[in-house]
Scaffold this motif. Structure first.
Motif, short mmCIF file in Angstrom:
data_model
loop_
_atom_site.label_atom_id
_atom_site.label_comp_id
_atom_site.label_asym_id
_atom_site.label_seq_id
_atom_site.Cartn_x
_atom_site.Cartn_y
_atom_site.Cartn_z
N LEU A 86 -35.84 -106.61 -9.04
CA LEU A 86 -36.06 -108.03 -7.76
C LEU A 86 -37.16 -108.69 -9.18
O LEU A 86 -37.24 -110.28 -8.60
CB LEU A 86 -36.55 -107.23 -6.57
N ALA A 87 -37.97 -107.75 -9.52
CA ALA A 87 -39.12 -109.11 -10.13
C ALA A 87 -38.31 -109.52 -10.96
O ALA A 87 -39.05 -110.53 -11.37
CB ALA A 87 -40.16 -108.33 -10.68
N LEU A 88 -37.31 -109.09 -11.79
CA LEU A 88 -37.31 -109.87 -13.26
C LEU A 88 -36.16 -110.90 -12.59
O LEU A 88 -35.55 -111.28 -13.57
CB LEU A 88 -36.52 -108.61 -13.69
N GLN A 89 -35.03 -110.61 -11.77
CA GLN A 89 -34.06 -111.45 -11.51
C GLN A 89 -34.29 -112.40 -9.57
O GLN A 89 -34.08 -110.98 -8.84
CB GLN A 89 -33.10 -110.37 -11.31
N ALA A 90 -33.62 -113.27 -10.29
CA ALA A 90 -34.50 -113.41 -8.45
C ALA A 90 -32.84 -114.26 -7.86
O ALA A 90 -31.13 -114.20 -8.76
CB ALA A 90 -34.57 -115.47 -9.09
N GLU A 91 -33.10 -114.09 -6.96
CA GLU A 91 -31.92 -113.99 -5.81
C GLU A 91 -31.05 -115.75 -6.30
O GLU A 91 -31.97 -116.64 -6.71
CB GLU A 91 -32.09 -114.42 -4.34
N GLY A 92 -29.83 -115.82 -6.15
CA GLY A 92 -29.38 -116.87 -6.44
C GLY A 92 -27.73 -117.21 -7.02
O GLY A 92 -27.58 -115.97 -7.35
N GLN A 93 -27.18 -117.84 -7.41
CA GLN A 93 -25.69 -118.19 -8.18
C GLN A 93 -26.22 -117.07 -9.58
O GLN A 93 -26.46 -116.91 -9.98
CB GLN A 93 -25.61 -119.46 -8.80
N GLY B 75 -36.82 -97.00 -2.22
CA GLY B 75 -37.46 -97.91 -1.34
C GLY B 75 -37.72 -99.03 -3.04
O GLY B 75 -38.17 -99.90 -2.65
N ASP B 76 -37.38 -98.83 -3.47
CA ASP B 76 -37.35 -99.90 -4.72
C ASP B 76 -36.97 -101.11 -4.35
O ASP B 76 -35.17 -101.11 -3.81
CB ASP B 76 -37.18 -99.79 -6.55
N ARG B 77 -37.04 -102.11 -5.37
CA ARG B 77 -36.71 -103.77 -3.88
C ARG B 77 -36.18 -104.27 -5.02
O ARG B 77 -35.84 -104.37 -6.86
CB ARG B 77 -37.92 -105.04 -4.09
N VAL B 78 -34.21 -104.27 -5.14
CA VAL B 78 -34.11 -105.18 -6.57
C VAL B 78 -32.52 -105.68 -6.22
O VAL B 78 -32.28 -107.00 -5.00
CB VAL B 78 -32.75 -103.40 -6.86
N GLY C 233 -32.33 -107.27 -1.57
CA GLY C 233 -32.13 -105.44 -0.77
C GLY C 233 -33.02 -104.51 -1.65
O GLY C 233 -33.90 -104.40 -2.04
N THR C 234 -33.49 -103.66 -0.97
CA THR C 234 -33.89 -102.21 -1.16
C THR C 234 -33.19 -101.02 -1.57
O THR C 234 -32.15 -100.82 -0.39
CB THR C 234 -34.16 -102.08 0.18
#
Length: 313
Positions: free
Chosen positions: A285-292, A212-215, A232-233
Protein backbone atom coordinates in the motif's frame (compact mmCIF):
# COMPACT_ATOMS: atom_id res chain seq x y z
CA UNK A 1 -43.38 -48.14 -61.62
CA UNK A 2 -42.99 -49.09 -65.33
CA UNK A 3 -43.24 -46.72 -68.30
CA UNK A 4 -44.84 -47.49 -71.62
CA UNK A 5 -42.53 -47.52 -74.66
CA UNK A 6 -42.89 -44.61 -77.09
CA UNK A 7 -44.93 -45.18 -80.20
CA UNK A 8 -43.39 -44.61 -83.62
CA UNK A 9 -45.30 -41.34 -83.94
CA UNK A 10 -44.11 -40.11 -80.50
CA UNK A 11 -40.51 -41.08 -81.24
CA UNK A 12 -40.58 -39.22 -84.56
CA UNK A 13 -42.05 -36.10 -82.91
CA UNK A 14 -39.40 -36.17 -80.16
CA UNK A 15 -36.56 -36.47 -82.66
CA UNK A 16 -37.97 -33.65 -84.78
CA UNK A 17 -38.19 -31.35 -81.74
CA UNK A 18 -34.62 -32.20 -80.70
CA UNK A 19 -33.29 -31.46 -84.18
CA UNK A 20 -35.17 -28.16 -84.29
CA UNK A 21 -33.64 -27.12 -80.95
CA UNK A 22 -30.13 -27.96 -82.17
CA UNK A 23 -30.64 -26.03 -85.41
CA UNK A 24 -32.24 -23.03 -83.71
CA UNK A 25 -30.87 -22.72 -80.15
CA UNK A 26 -32.58 -20.12 -77.89
CA UNK A 27 -30.95 -16.72 -78.04
CA UNK A 28 -28.60 -16.13 -75.12
CA UNK A 29 -29.41 -13.01 -73.14
CA UNK A 30 -26.35 -11.16 -71.81
CA UNK A 31 -27.04 -8.63 -69.02
CA UNK A 32 -25.48 -5.19 -69.43
CA UNK A 33 -22.80 -5.53 -66.74
CA UNK A 34 -21.49 -1.99 -67.18
CA UNK A 35 -24.96 -0.61 -66.52
CA UNK A 36 -25.26 -2.80 -63.41
CA UNK A 37 -21.87 -1.59 -62.14
CA UNK A 38 -22.94 2.03 -62.66
CA UNK A 39 -26.14 1.41 -60.68
CA UNK A 40 -24.28 -0.23 -57.79
CA UNK A 41 -21.62 2.49 -57.72
CA UNK A 42 -24.32 5.17 -57.54
CA UNK A 43 -26.02 3.43 -54.59
CA UNK A 44 -22.73 3.08 -52.70
CA UNK A 45 -21.99 6.79 -53.21
CA UNK A 46 -25.48 7.70 -51.99
CA UNK A 47 -25.21 5.47 -48.92
CA UNK A 48 -21.59 6.25 -48.05
CA UNK A 49 -21.69 10.02 -48.51
CA UNK A 50 -18.64 10.57 -46.28
CA UNK A 51 -16.65 7.95 -48.24
CA UNK A 52 -15.72 6.02 -45.13
CA UNK A 53 -15.27 2.67 -46.89
CA UNK A 54 -11.71 1.56 -47.50
CA UNK A 55 -10.76 0.85 -51.09
CA UNK A 56 -10.66 -2.89 -50.39
CA UNK A 57 -14.10 -2.93 -48.81
CA UNK A 58 -15.47 -0.76 -51.62
CA UNK A 59 -14.15 -3.13 -54.28
CA UNK A 60 -15.39 -6.24 -52.46
CA UNK A 61 -18.87 -4.76 -51.98
CA UNK A 62 -19.01 -3.73 -55.64
CA UNK A 63 -18.01 -7.19 -56.83
CA UNK A 64 -20.46 -8.95 -54.49
CA UNK A 65 -23.52 -6.85 -55.37
CA UNK A 66 -22.77 -6.73 -59.12
CA UNK A 67 -22.23 -10.50 -59.30
CA UNK A 68 -25.47 -11.17 -57.44
CA UNK A 69 -27.48 -8.82 -59.64
CA UNK A 70 -26.01 -10.09 -62.93
CA UNK A 71 -26.60 -13.67 -61.80
CA UNK A 72 -30.25 -12.94 -61.10
CA UNK A 73 -30.72 -11.24 -64.48
CA UNK A 74 -29.03 -14.15 -66.26
CA UNK A 75 -31.28 -16.70 -64.54
CA UNK A 76 -34.34 -14.70 -65.56
CA UNK A 77 -33.00 -14.17 -69.10
CA UNK A 78 -33.04 -10.37 -68.87
CA UNK A 79 -30.58 -7.89 -70.30
CA UNK A 80 -31.94 -4.78 -68.59
CA UNK A 81 -32.37 -3.77 -64.97
CA UNK A 82 -35.85 -3.83 -63.49
CA UNK A 83 -37.22 -1.93 -60.51
CA UNK A 84 -36.85 -5.07 -58.41
CA UNK A 85 -33.13 -5.20 -59.24
CA UNK A 86 -32.63 -1.62 -58.10
CA UNK A 87 -34.42 -2.33 -54.81
CA UNK A 88 -32.26 -5.39 -54.23
CA UNK A 89 -29.10 -3.40 -55.04
CA UNK A 90 -30.10 -0.70 -52.55
CA UNK A 91 -30.78 -3.29 -49.86
CA UNK A 92 -27.52 -5.17 -50.35
CA UNK A 93 -25.44 -1.99 -50.50
CA UNK A 94 -27.05 -0.71 -47.29
CA UNK A 95 -26.35 -3.93 -45.42
CA UNK A 96 -22.77 -4.07 -46.70
CA UNK A 97 -21.89 -0.46 -45.88
CA UNK A 98 -23.46 -0.70 -42.42
CA UNK A 99 -21.44 -3.85 -41.66
CA UNK A 100 -18.19 -2.17 -42.70
CA UNK A 101 -18.85 0.98 -40.68
CA UNK A 102 -19.78 -1.07 -37.61
CA UNK A 103 -16.50 -2.96 -37.94
CA UNK A 104 -14.53 0.30 -38.20
CA UNK A 105 -16.23 1.77 -35.14
CA UNK A 106 -15.69 -1.39 -33.11
CA UNK A 107 -11.99 -1.35 -33.92
CA UNK A 108 -11.72 2.30 -32.83
CA UNK A 109 -13.40 1.85 -29.45
CA UNK A 110 -10.96 1.42 -26.53
CA UNK A 111 -11.11 -2.08 -25.12
CA UNK A 112 -11.15 -2.80 -21.39
CA UNK A 113 -8.04 -4.97 -21.62
CA UNK A 114 -4.75 -4.99 -23.48
CA UNK A 115 -2.35 -7.73 -24.44
CA UNK A 116 -0.92 -9.46 -21.37
CA UNK A 117 -3.81 -8.62 -19.04
CA UNK A 118 -5.13 -11.39 -16.82
CA UNK A 119 -8.82 -12.21 -17.31
CA UNK A 120 -11.49 -14.80 -16.56
CA UNK A 121 -13.49 -16.01 -19.58
CA UNK A 122 -16.79 -17.79 -20.04
CA UNK A 123 -15.96 -21.11 -21.73
CA UNK A 124 -19.13 -23.07 -20.85
CA UNK A 125 -19.25 -26.65 -19.58
CA UNK A 126 -19.24 -27.98 -16.02
CA UNK A 127 -16.66 -25.38 -14.98
CA UNK A 128 -17.99 -22.46 -17.06
CA UNK A 129 -15.24 -19.91 -16.40
CA UNK A 130 -11.47 -20.16 -16.72
CA UNK A 131 -8.58 -17.77 -16.16
CA UNK A 132 -6.06 -16.83 -18.81
CA UNK A 133 -4.04 -14.08 -20.49
CA UNK A 134 -4.93 -11.77 -23.36
CA UNK A 135 -2.79 -12.79 -26.34
CA UNK A 136 -4.16 -10.45 -29.00
CA UNK A 137 -6.77 -7.71 -29.51
CA UNK A 138 -8.85 -6.65 -32.53
CA UNK A 139 -8.30 -9.93 -34.37
CA UNK A 140 -10.27 -11.03 -37.43
CA UNK A 141 -12.62 -13.90 -36.66
CA UNK A 142 -11.30 -17.01 -38.47
CA UNK A 143 -14.86 -18.40 -38.48
CA UNK A 144 -16.06 -15.50 -40.67
CA UNK A 145 -14.96 -16.05 -44.30
CA UNK A 146 -15.86 -12.44 -45.17
CA UNK A 147 -13.29 -11.11 -42.71
CA UNK A 148 -15.78 -8.51 -41.47
CA UNK A 149 -16.11 -9.81 -37.90
CA UNK A 150 -13.48 -8.52 -35.48
CA UNK A 151 -12.85 -10.29 -32.19
CA UNK A 152 -11.99 -7.98 -29.30
CA UNK A 153 -9.71 -10.60 -27.72
CA UNK A 154 -7.89 -13.86 -28.22
CA UNK A 155 -7.14 -15.43 -24.83
CA UNK A 156 -4.86 -18.31 -23.87
CA UNK A 157 -6.53 -20.28 -21.10
CA UNK A 158 -4.26 -21.42 -18.26
CA UNK A 159 -3.21 -25.08 -17.89
CA UNK A 160 -4.46 -27.75 -17.87
CA UNK A 161 -6.66 -26.37 -20.70
CA UNK A 162 -3.82 -24.38 -22.23
CA UNK A 163 -5.72 -23.51 -25.41
CA UNK A 164 -6.52 -20.35 -27.34
CA UNK A 165 -10.11 -19.14 -27.35
CA UNK A 166 -11.90 -16.35 -29.19
CA UNK A 167 -13.77 -13.78 -27.11
CA UNK A 168 -16.67 -12.57 -29.28
CA UNK A 169 -17.61 -9.41 -27.38
CA UNK A 170 -16.07 -7.07 -24.82
CA UNK A 171 -18.76 -7.61 -22.18
CA UNK A 172 -18.50 -8.58 -18.51
CA UNK A 173 -20.70 -11.65 -19.00
CA UNK A 174 -18.10 -13.03 -21.43
CA UNK A 175 -14.78 -11.73 -20.11
CA UNK A 176 -13.88 -10.01 -16.84
CA UNK A 177 -10.76 -8.99 -14.95
CA UNK A 178 -9.02 -11.56 -12.77
CA UNK A 179 -8.91 -10.00 -9.31
CA UNK A 180 -8.98 -10.93 -5.63
CA UNK A 181 -12.56 -12.13 -5.22
CA UNK A 182 -14.62 -12.01 -2.05
CA UNK A 183 -16.55 -8.76 -2.12
CA UNK A 184 -19.61 -10.57 -3.52
CA UNK A 185 -21.42 -13.63 -2.16
CA UNK A 186 -20.05 -15.76 -5.02
CA UNK A 187 -16.44 -14.73 -4.36
CA UNK A 188 -15.33 -18.23 -3.40
CA UNK A 189 -16.73 -19.61 -6.65
CA UNK A 190 -14.85 -17.03 -8.72
CA UNK A 191 -11.67 -17.79 -6.78
CA UNK A 192 -12.08 -21.45 -7.70
CA UNK A 193 -12.13 -20.61 -11.42
CA UNK A 194 -8.74 -18.90 -11.11
CA UNK A 195 -6.84 -21.41 -8.98
CA UNK A 196 -3.57 -22.68 -10.45
CA UNK A 197 -3.05 -26.47 -10.41
CA UNK A 198 -2.12 -27.74 -6.91
CA UNK A 199 1.65 -27.69 -6.43
CA UNK A 200 3.34 -31.06 -5.90
CA UNK A 201 5.50 -29.44 -3.22
CA UNK A 202 5.46 -26.05 -1.49
CA UNK A 203 7.05 -23.23 -3.44
CA UNK A 204 10.50 -22.22 -2.24
CA UNK A 205 9.83 -18.54 -2.98
CA UNK A 206 8.91 -16.71 0.24
CA UNK A 207 5.70 -14.74 0.48
CA UNK A 208 6.05 -11.03 -0.16
CA UNK A 209 3.79 -10.05 2.74
CA UNK A 210 3.13 -11.17 6.31
CA UNK A 211 0.09 -10.99 8.55
CA UNK A 212 -0.53 -7.40 9.55
CA UNK A 213 1.00 -5.87 6.42
CA UNK A 214 -0.94 -3.12 4.70
CA UNK A 215 -1.61 -3.89 1.04
CA UNK A 216 -3.60 -2.77 -2.01
CA UNK A 217 -5.69 -5.53 -3.57
CA UNK A 218 -7.12 -5.69 -7.07
CA UNK A 219 -10.90 -6.07 -6.72
CA UNK A 220 -14.04 -5.55 -8.80
CA UNK A 221 -15.46 -2.07 -9.12
CA UNK A 222 -19.21 -1.58 -8.42
CA UNK A 223 -20.11 -2.35 -12.06
CA UNK A 224 -18.00 -5.56 -12.22
CA UNK A 225 -16.85 -4.35 -15.67
CA UNK A 226 -13.63 -2.81 -14.39
CA UNK A 227 -11.32 -3.12 -11.38
CA UNK A 228 -9.89 -0.91 -8.61
CA UNK A 229 -7.11 -0.99 -6.04
CA UNK A 230 -8.58 -1.31 -2.54
CA UNK A 231 -6.68 -0.89 0.74
CA UNK A 232 -6.63 -3.68 3.31
CA UNK A 233 -4.64 -5.67 5.84
CA UNK A 234 -3.26 -9.18 5.44
CA UNK A 235 -4.96 -11.32 8.11
CA UNK A 236 -3.73 -14.77 7.06
CA UNK A 237 -0.90 -16.22 4.99
CA UNK A 238 -0.85 -19.58 3.16
CA UNK A 239 -4.57 -20.21 3.55
CA UNK A 240 -5.44 -23.90 2.89
CA UNK A 241 -8.60 -24.65 0.91
CA UNK A 242 -9.87 -28.09 -0.01
CA UNK A 243 -11.10 -28.54 -3.56
CA UNK A 244 -14.29 -30.19 -2.33
CA UNK A 245 -15.14 -26.99 -0.46
CA UNK A 246 -14.68 -24.98 -3.64
CA UNK A 247 -16.06 -27.20 -6.37
CA UNK A 248 -18.73 -29.25 -4.60
CA UNK A 249 -19.96 -31.98 -6.93
CA UNK A 250 -17.34 -31.08 -9.53
CA UNK A 251 -14.50 -32.22 -7.28
CA UNK A 252 -11.87 -34.36 -8.98
CA UNK A 253 -8.52 -35.75 -7.96
CA UNK A 254 -9.47 -36.98 -4.52
CA UNK A 255 -9.75 -33.64 -2.72
CA UNK A 256 -6.38 -32.07 -3.46
CA UNK A 257 -5.51 -29.08 -1.30
CA UNK A 258 -4.84 -25.58 -2.58
CA UNK A 259 -2.87 -23.11 -0.52
CA UNK A 260 -3.81 -19.52 -1.24
CA UNK A 261 -1.17 -16.87 -0.49
CA UNK A 262 -3.32 -14.41 1.45
CA UNK A 263 -6.62 -13.55 3.02
CA UNK A 264 -7.01 -9.78 3.18
CA UNK A 265 -9.47 -7.77 5.23
CA UNK A 266 -10.34 -4.71 3.18
CA UNK A 267 -10.89 -1.36 4.86
CA UNK A 268 -14.40 -1.46 3.36
CA UNK A 269 -15.20 -4.43 5.60
CA UNK A 270 -15.13 -7.22 3.00
CA UNK A 271 -12.60 -10.08 3.09
CA UNK A 272 -10.98 -11.22 -0.15
CA UNK A 273 -8.71 -14.10 -1.12
CA UNK A 274 -5.51 -13.59 -3.11
CA UNK A 275 -5.14 -16.80 -5.13
CA UNK A 276 -1.72 -15.79 -6.52
CA UNK A 277 1.17 -13.87 -4.97
CA UNK A 278 1.56 -11.54 -7.95
CA UNK A 279 2.07 -7.79 -8.26
CA UNK A 280 -1.01 -7.45 -10.47
CA UNK A 281 -3.18 -8.80 -7.63
CA UNK A 282 -1.56 -7.57 -4.38
CA UNK A 283 0.81 -4.64 -3.83
CA UNK A 284 2.41 -2.79 -0.96
CA UNK A 285 0.00 0.00 0.00
CA UNK A 286 2.98 2.32 0.45
CA UNK A 287 3.68 1.99 -3.27
CA UNK A 288 0.17 1.64 -4.68
CA UNK A 289 -2.56 4.12 -3.83
CA UNK A 290 -6.22 3.20 -3.72
CA UNK A 291 -8.14 4.04 -6.87
CA UNK A 292 -8.84 3.01 -10.43
CA UNK A 293 -6.98 -0.02 -11.76
CA UNK A 294 -8.76 -0.50 -15.09
CA UNK A 295 -11.46 1.96 -16.12
CA UNK A 296 -13.61 3.23 -18.94
CA UNK A 297 -11.92 4.91 -21.87
CA UNK A 298 -8.70 2.96 -21.45
CA UNK A 299 -7.77 4.32 -17.99
CA UNK A 300 -5.15 2.03 -16.47
CA UNK A 301 -2.99 1.78 -13.36
CA UNK A 302 -1.15 -1.51 -13.74
CA UNK A 303 2.50 -0.48 -13.92
CA UNK A 304 4.65 -2.31 -11.39
CA UNK A 305 5.45 0.86 -9.45
CA UNK A 306 3.03 3.70 -8.83
CA UNK A 307 4.49 7.15 -8.17
CA UNK A 308 3.28 8.66 -4.91
CA UNK A 309 3.36 12.29 -3.76
CA UNK A 310 5.78 12.77 -0.86
CA UNK A 311 4.72 15.30 1.77
CA UNK A 312 7.24 18.07 2.31
CA UNK A 313 8.92 18.38 5.68
Amino acid sequence: MSSQPMTEEERAAFQAAALARLRNPPERVVPDRLFVEAAVELRIQEYDVLQRLTQQDYNELMDEVVAGTVGRMTDERRAELHAGDLELIQQRVGVGVDACIARYEQAQQPLRFVRGDRVVCNIGGDCPWASGSIQATHEEDPADPTGQTVLPYVVKIDPPEGRLISVPTDEVYVCRAEVCFGQREDGLEWTSYCLPPPAAKPAAKPRRFAAGDRVACAVEDPSDSYSVWAAGTVVAVDVPLDEATLYGEHVSGGGATHTLPYRVQLDSGAAVLAHRDEHWLVRDLALQAEGQRQGAGGARCLARMERREVAEG
